[in-house]
Design an enzyme around this catalytic site. Structure first.
Site, PDB file in Angstrom:
ATOM      1  N   LYS A   5       2.480  10.633  11.184  1.00 35.69           N
ATOM      2  CA  LYS A   5       3.745  10.205  10.580  1.00 35.69           C
ATOM      3  C   LYS A   5       4.073  11.051   9.348  1.00 35.69           C
ATOM      4  CE  LYS A   5       3.927   5.898   8.615  1.00 35.69           C
ATOM      5  NZ  LYS A   5       4.592   5.841   7.300  1.00 35.69           N
ATOM      6  N   GLY A  77       9.167   4.514   2.806  1.00 33.02           N
ATOM      7  CA  GLY A  77       9.082   5.069   1.454  1.00 33.02           C
ATOM      8  C   GLY A  77       9.096   6.588   1.477  1.00 33.02           C
ATOM      9  N   ARG A 105      10.426  -1.606  -3.633  1.00 33.11           N
ATOM     10  CA  ARG A 105       9.407  -0.605  -4.012  1.00 33.11           C
ATOM     11  C   ARG A 105       9.880   0.314  -5.146  1.00 33.11           C
ATOM     12  NH1 ARG A 105       6.809   1.771   1.307  1.00 33.11           N
ATOM     13  NH2 ARG A 105       5.406   2.622  -0.265  1.00 33.11           N
ATOM     14  N   SER A 149       0.488  10.616  -6.159  1.00 33.36           N
ATOM     15  CA  SER A 149       1.351  10.294  -5.021  1.00 33.36           C
ATOM     16  C   SER A 149       1.851  11.560  -4.351  1.00 33.36           C
ATOM     17  CB  SER A 149       2.549   9.453  -5.494  1.00 33.36           C
ATOM     18  OG  SER A 149       3.562   9.481  -4.514  1.00 33.36           O
ATOM     19  N   GLN A 151       4.037  11.597  -2.092  1.00 28.82           N
ATOM     20  CA  GLN A 151       5.489  11.491  -1.918  1.00 28.82           C
ATOM     21  C   GLN A 151       6.210  12.026  -3.150  1.00 28.82           C
ATOM     22  OE1 GLN A 151       6.104   7.361  -0.959  1.00 28.82           O
ATOM     23  NE2 GLN A 151       5.279   7.594   1.097  1.00 28.82           N
ATOM     24  N   ASP A 297      -4.137   4.476   2.636  1.00 25.03           N
ATOM     25  CA  ASP A 297      -3.590   3.832   3.838  1.00 25.03           C
ATOM     26  C   ASP A 297      -4.679   3.186   4.696  1.00 25.03           C
ATOM     27  OD1 ASP A 297      -1.043   4.550   3.096  1.00 25.03           O
ATOM     28  OD2 ASP A 297      -0.995   6.355   4.337  1.00 25.03           O
ATOM     29  N   LYS A 324       3.071  -1.207  -1.738  1.00 25.54           N
ATOM     30  CA  LYS A 324       3.266  -0.581  -0.420  1.00 25.54           C
ATOM     31  C   LYS A 324       4.248  -1.441   0.382  1.00 25.54           C
ATOM     32  CE  LYS A 324       0.633   3.040  -0.866  1.00 25.54           C
ATOM     33  NZ  LYS A 324       1.217   4.379  -0.854  1.00 25.54           N
ATOM     34  N   ARG A 328      -0.411  -5.329  -0.352  1.00 27.92           N
ATOM     35  CA  ARG A 328      -1.510  -5.295   0.622  1.00 27.92           C
ATOM     36  C   ARG A 328      -2.781  -5.981   0.124  1.00 27.92           C
ATOM     37  NH1 ARG A 328      -0.320   0.724   3.252  1.00 27.92           N
ATOM     38  NH2 ARG A 328       1.223  -0.063   4.739  1.00 27.92           N
ATOM     39  N   ARG A 370       0.451  -1.878   8.739  1.00 27.31           N
ATOM     40  CA  ARG A 370      -1.001  -1.651   8.617  1.00 27.31           C
ATOM     41  C   ARG A 370      -1.775  -2.965   8.498  1.00 27.31           C
ATOM     42  NH1 ARG A 370      -1.031   3.791   8.829  1.00 27.31           N
ATOM     43  NH2 ARG A 370       0.506   4.851   7.558  1.00 27.31           N
TER      44      ARG A 370
HETATM   45  C1  S3P Z   1       2.467   9.373   2.183  1.00 29.66           C
HETATM   46  C2  S3P Z   1       1.810   9.244   0.998  1.00 29.66           C
HETATM   47  C3  S3P Z   1       1.189   7.979   0.578  1.00 29.66           C
HETATM   48  C4  S3P Z   1       0.942   7.053   1.758  1.00 29.66           C
HETATM   49  C5  S3P Z   1       2.132   6.935   2.643  1.00 29.66           C
HETATM   50  C6  S3P Z   1       2.560   8.293   3.167  1.00 29.66           C
HETATM   51  C7  S3P Z   1       3.085  10.669   2.488  1.00 29.66           C
HETATM   52  O1  S3P Z   1       2.042   7.338  -0.344  1.00 29.66           O
HETATM   53  O2  S3P Z   1       0.555   5.782   1.312  1.00 29.66           O
HETATM   54  O3  S3P Z   1       1.835   6.087   3.739  1.00 29.66           O
HETATM   55  O4  S3P Z   1       3.481  10.890   3.648  1.00 29.66           O
HETATM   56  O5  S3P Z   1       3.185  11.496   1.575  1.00 29.66           O
HETATM   57  P1  S3P Z   1       2.072   7.746  -1.895  1.00 29.66           P
HETATM   58  O6  S3P Z   1       2.504   9.146  -1.966  1.00 29.66           O
HETATM   59  O7  S3P Z   1       3.049   6.821  -2.543  1.00 29.66           O
HETATM   60  O8  S3P Z   1       0.687   7.537  -2.385  1.00 29.66           O
END
Ligand code: S3P
Length: 410
Positions: A5, A77, A105, A149, A151, A297, A324, A328, A370
């Protein structure tokens, strides 16, 4: 396993910004990645989908068009945070919203750096979605991330593609590096010095043919099931083995997990291989704080494994789990208790006792994929029947999860 993903989001977004036509094979069938595709289409990117193969007609860095409507990130997210990095560099205004879970979030973590770069972003109270992003010319920054993070790191790097000069991101801990790898594959030079990642904009991205590895975070549920169901012997093929994603193996193998890594090769800069797993007696123990960001995760299913280990499992430094798709920590504690397990909910972690007999129960996953999948694994070793309410939420990352699980259990 379905295509990864995390990687699928990135290949779709980056291919949209590339010059020319990209193909993405084994694209994740998840609802989250469908949200990314729909948002890109609303931004004028032509994307054709045939089963899990995508053809993306890249618009080049400057070719996106103003969306005629609010962009819908759904439950994802990754879609909202990473796309915000791209939207920050556009000469138009966009609005991006999500479902009830995503609307709770935190987005301030991307609003801060993107605002420093020159975007104007409004949010609901407390830095929550929806976001109204007025993009424009961006300036490069050096950004020290307060939270580990991937992201956030990706959002800043994506915005950096549009900025004139060198954008730098400093991570407090190593996080998944799929964005960096994909950009390198597309011809963008990425600097990596310890935990500082940099790139120089404006960048040109070459179109590519991609093959997405199987999702190791989805595989985690099958590994966990095989470890705790007696007499199991399972091979999960073609799983992504990027070292920033395999902390689960690094943790479990020294605890006694009989997992072997086979047939490793490199695909578009990402490691991929097969995992052979057999039922094992797990020692349990404490998860080191520095491993938490790379395991984030996998912590729900690890908590389930903890109940079947000799010494139980304890972890802290994981307050991120509270923001999340659901809280969780609360969801795991609540549902483990429903199964009769002894568990202590800590402000930033869980303490799960070992050698527990789980009882079948009715599980409320709070709409979180999850949590639903972790309790499907728990249900396999519980006495009696487990019912997972709203189990369809598994499709957020893994449509067909229950069918796949049925295929491998007697
Ligand atoms: C992800 C980063 C993680 C993870 C999420 C996917 C990504 O989040 O928990 O399921 O694809 O970069 P964070 O970047 O907020 O830690």
């Amino acid at each position: 396993m379905p295509g990864d993903k995390s990687i699928s989001h990135r290949y779709a977004m980056l291919s949209a910004l590339a010059e020319g036509k990209s193909e993405i094979h084994f694209f994740s069938p998840s609802a989250d990645c469908a949200s990314t595709v729909a948002c890109l289409q609303s931004l004028g990117v032509r994307i054709e989908r045939k089963d899990n193969a995508l053809t993306v007609h890249g618009t080049g860095l400057r070719g996106l068009r103003p969306p005629g409507k609010t962009l819908d990130a759904g439950n994802s997210g990754s879609t909202m945070r990473m796309l915000a990095g791209i939207l920050a560099g556009q000469p138009f205004k966009s609005v991006i919203a999500g479902d009830a879970s995503l609307s709770r979030r935190p987005m301030q973590r991307i609003i801060d750096p993107l605002t420093q770069m020159g975007a104007r972003i409004r949010s609901a109270d407390g830095g929550r979605p929806p976001l109204v992003i007025e993009g424009g010319p961006l300036k490069p920054i050096r950004y020290e991330m307060p939270v580990a993070s991937a992201q956030v790191k990706s959002a800043v790097l994506l915005a950096g593609l549009f900025a004139e000069g060198e954008t730098e991101v400093v991570e407090p801990a190593v996080t998944r590096d799929h964005t960096e790898i994909a950009l390198e594959q597309m011809g963008v030079e990425i600097g990596r010095h310890r935990r500082t990642i940099s790139l120089r904009g404006p960048a040109r991205l070459q179109a590519k043919t991609w093959h997405v590895p199987g999702d190791v975070s989805s595989a985690a549920f099958f590994l966990a099931a095989a470890l705790i169901v007696p007499d199991s012997n399972l091979v999960v093929q073609n799983v992504g083995l990027n070292p920033t994603r395999t902390a689960l193996l690094d943790l479990l193998i020294p605890m006694g997990a009989r997992i072997k890594v086979l047939n490793v090769e490199m695909l578009n800069g990402e490691l991929i291989g097969d995992l052979h797993v057999e039922s094992s007696t797990l020692e349990g123990g404490e998860i080191p704080p520095e491993s938490i960001p790379a395991l984030i995760d996998e912590l729900p299913v690890l908590a389930v494994l903890g109940t079947q280990s000799k010494r139980g499992l304890t972890f802290g430094h994981a307050a991120e789990l509270r923001v999340k798709e659901s809280d969780r920590l609360a969801a795991m504690a609540e549902n483990l208790r429903r199964m009769g397990a002894e568990v202590e909910e800590l402000p930033d972690g869980l303490r799960v006792a070992g050698q527990q007999v789980l009882r079948g129960a009715e599980i409320d996953p709070h709409g979180d994929h999850r949590i639903a999948m972790a309790f499907a694994v728990a249900g396999l070793v519980a006495e009696g029947t487990t019912v997972i309410r709203d189990s369809a939420c598994a499709a957020i990352s893994f449509p067909g999860f229950f069918e796949a699980l049925n295929q491998v259990v007697d």
